[in-house]
Design a protein around this motif. Sequence first.
Motif, PDB file in Angstrom:
ATOM      1  N   ARG A  71      -8.952  10.406  -2.508  1.00 19.06           N
ATOM      2  CA  ARG A  71     -10.166  10.828  -1.797  1.00 19.06           C
ATOM      3  C   ARG A  71      -9.817  11.712  -0.597  1.00 19.06           C
ATOM      4  N   GLU A  72      -8.842  11.286   0.186  1.00 19.44           N
ATOM      5  CA  GLU A  72      -8.473  12.040   1.382  1.00 19.44           C
ATOM      6  C   GLU A  72      -7.831  13.379   1.038  1.00 19.44           C
TER       7      GLU A  72
ATOM      8  N   SER B 233       0.905  18.401  -0.003  1.00 18.76           N
ATOM      9  CA  SER B 233       0.077  19.336  -0.778  1.00 18.76           C
ATOM     10  C   SER B 233       0.564  19.533  -2.206  1.00 18.76           C
ATOM     11  N   THR B 234       1.816  19.217  -2.501  1.00 17.11           N
ATOM     12  CA  THR B 234       2.360  19.407  -3.844  1.00 17.11           C
ATOM     13  C   THR B 234       2.080  18.228  -4.769  1.00 17.11           C
ATOM     14  N   LEU B 235       1.610  17.096  -4.225  1.00 17.53           N
ATOM     15  CA  LEU B 235       1.392  15.890  -5.022  1.00 17.53           C
ATOM     16  C   LEU B 235       0.307  16.121  -6.070  1.00 17.53           C
ATOM     17  N   ARG B 236       0.649  15.867  -7.319  1.00 21.24           N
ATOM     18  CA  ARG B 236      -0.281  16.083  -8.427  1.00 21.24           C
ATOM     19  C   ARG B 236      -0.691  14.784  -9.107  1.00 21.24           C
TER      20      ARG B 236
ATOM     21  N   ILE C 195      -9.139  17.121   2.161  1.00 25.29           N
ATOM     22  CA  ILE C 195      -8.290  18.096   2.853  1.00 25.29           C
ATOM     23  C   ILE C 195      -8.356  19.448   2.145  1.00 25.29           C
ATOM     24  N   GLY C 196      -8.625  19.394   0.835  1.00 21.46           N
ATOM     25  CA  GLY C 196      -8.738  20.635   0.087  1.00 21.46           C
ATOM     26  C   GLY C 196      -7.580  20.900  -0.852  1.00 21.46           C
ATOM     27  N   TRP C 197      -6.708  19.900  -1.060  1.00 22.93           N
ATOM     28  CA  TRP C 197      -5.624  20.083  -2.022  1.00 22.93           C
ATOM     29  C   TRP C 197      -6.237  20.166  -3.416  1.00 22.93           C
ATOM     30  N   PRO C 198      -5.568  20.796  -4.329  1.00 24.00           N
ATOM     31  CA  PRO C 198      -6.062  20.849  -5.714  1.00 24.00           C
ATOM     32  C   PRO C 198      -6.228  19.437  -6.259  1.00 24.00           C
TER      33      PRO C 198
ATOM     34  N   ARG D 297       0.831  -1.203   0.000  1.00 25.52           N
ATOM     35  CA  ARG D 297       0.000   0.000   0.000  1.00 25.52           C
ATOM     36  C   ARG D 297       0.865   1.252   0.000  1.00 25.52           C
ATOM     37  N   ILE D 298       0.261   2.314  -0.471  1.00 22.87           N
ATOM     38  CA  ILE D 298       0.888   3.630  -0.421  1.00 22.87           C
ATOM     39  C   ILE D 298       0.639   4.182   0.979  1.00 22.87           C
ATOM     40  N   PRO D 299       1.653   4.717   1.623  1.00 15.96           N
ATOM     41  CA  PRO D 299       1.441   5.234   2.986  1.00 15.96           C
ATOM     42  C   PRO D 299       0.373   6.325   3.024  1.00 15.96           C
ATOM     43  N   ASP D 300      -0.463   6.298   4.054  1.00 19.98           N
ATOM     44  CA  ASP D 300      -1.513   7.302   4.208  1.00 19.98           C
ATOM     45  C   ASP D 300      -0.931   8.715   4.283  1.00 19.98           C
TER      46      ASP D 300
END
Length: 116
Positions: free
Chosen positions: A103-104, A80-83, A108-111, A71-74
């Motif tokens: 989804r998460e 915030s920079t992950l696109r 959180i409100g990231w783009p 799994r990808i770590p939570d």
Amino acid sequence: MKIIGSLPNLQVFKLKSNAFCGREWITNAGEFLQLKFLLLENIALEHWIVDRTHFRNLQHLVIKDCYNFERIPDEIEEISTLRSIELYGCCVSIVASAKYVQRESTEIGWPSSSYC
């Protein structure tokens, strides 16, 4: 990994073809601070333990042919920079964790980001 992670200007890191020894990767404070692109390809990694501050500039994560990776770590959702997260030849649990991160991070409100 500590030496590589401590390189002050490292922006692209491609970990390929069993170049990583071990089943677990634990990153440490002060590592990979400028990294923007990370490729994990054909490595025996099963568990990745990370803090969101370790990859604070990560924009693109690509996981390819990592069949044991669970799994990808939570904590990745808090970057915030992950696109984008790209998955190729991965198990179902990785796909599920990528969807969870998407989804998460949206909650959180990231783009909006793209995940495939």
